[in-house]
Design an enzyme around this catalytic site. Structure first.
Site: not given
Length: 350
Positions: A103, A173, A311
């Site tokens: 991420h 998310h 996602e």
């Protein structure tokens, strides 16, 4: 109707926008991580509940392991070895998942307070990621635009541009539990995916490069089934990873048309969630490591599988996998992606 409140936390002032539609259903959006902290929608009996997992204390959204509701970046998901090569130049990122980057690293977009602006029917968040942040090349200007309508549709538009060749992969998310964020396990939810194939990964959730058919495997969600039906199967990383954490390719995705990618439904409340996107695939994550997360809203304690994340994004480790769709963004180009969450009610069977 849009209401704005501010919360001061270590690191700055966080803006919280509450968007309420004509039916009284609402969403709350945060400038910390350009995220979703609440979605309150009716069930089949008209009762309202918050169906997004989140924290009681706004400060707990900073650097939380689940990345709850936020916009991870500059590259959502994993990059193996926290490194990639672009145009012959090797870039070394900040590892934060063993030897890998996850991420965008510890200082990813999800842990930044974004600039914000109210627009008709929604909110736009903006962030400039400077050249070299977490090791990524180029100054990157990012915009995340949220719109909430009277059909209980939350539309998210991601846009980005850069002054040097770089890589980008953006998503949201949020963790959903359609029975209510504090209702326990989501494994009784039923899921349908418009996907005939998934990307195989190794024990560290890094793609092997192989695209595998879902047919006759626990990965097959082409017909609706409970999330928990096959979650303990001795297959891929399901057992060792305590559930799904896999990337599915969306059938027919062409990078242009927005199409329905997923349908999530809760048989008890009757609530449904349809996910639409122009992204090539989605990461299905059944909240396998939520235990130990910060204290939830209204005193909720989240255990593993308390919520599911869907996602929509490009493939994990795509910068190191030329067989996957390119995630390179060059000067003069515009990165543009859309994700829409449509909340509804399942029609009773006759």
């Amino acid at each position: 109707m849009i209401d704005l409140n501010f919360h001061t936390i270590p690191g700055g002032k966080v803006a919280l926008y509450k968007l309420t539609n004509a039916s009284g259903a609402s969403v709350i959006l945060s400038s910390l991580g350009a995220g979703i902290t609440s979605v309150i929608v009716p069930d089949s009996a008209g009762h309202m509940a918050d169906v997004v997992l989140g924290y009681e204390n706004i400060a707990d959204y900073m650097a939380d392991s689940p990345c709850a509701g936020k916009t991870p970046g500059r590259f959502a998901n994993r990059i193996s070895g926290a490194a990639f090569t672009l145009d012959g130049h090797a870039y070394h990122l900040t590892p934060n998942d063993g030897p890998n980057s996850l991420h965008g690293g510890p200082g990813g977009f999800q842990n930044r307070i974004w600039a914000h602006e109210e627009i008709p029917g929604g909110v736009v968040f903006r962030y400039r990621s400077p050249d070299g942040e977490e090791g990524f090349p180029g100054n990157l200007d990012v915009e995340v635009r949220y719109m909430w309508d009277d059909d209980c549709r939350l539309t998210i538009d991601f846009r980005a541009s850069a002054d040097r060749p770089t890589i980008v992969n953006l998503t949201n998310h949020a963790y959903f539990n359609l029975a209510g964020h504090d209702s326990g396990s989501c494994l009784g939810h039923e899921l349908t995916l418009a996907s005939s194939s998934y990307i195989q990964t190794d024990a560290a959730d890094i793609p092997t490069g192989r695209i595998m058919p879902v047919a006759e495997t626990p990965m097959d969600f082409r017909e609706s089934k409970p999330l928990g039906r096959d979650i303990s199967a001795d297959f891929e990383n399901l057992r060792s990873g305590k559930g799904y954490n896999h990337y599915f390719l969306i059938d027919g995705a062409d990078g242009v048309a927005v199409r329905e990618a997923a349908l999530l439904s809760d048989p008890l409340s009757g609530r449904t969630l349809r996910v639409y996107t122009d992204q090539p695939g989605l990461m299905l994550y059944t909240g396998n490591w939520l235990a130990g997360a910060p204290a939830g809203k209204q005193g909720a304690v989240y255990a593993d599988h308390a919520g599911v994340a869907i996602e929509c994004q490009d493939a994990p480790d795509a910068p190191n996998r030329p067989e996957f769709k390119s995630v390179v963004l060059r000067p003069g180009e515009i990165y543009s992606r859309r994700v829409a969450y449509l909340f509804g009610i399942r029609k009773p069977e006759i």
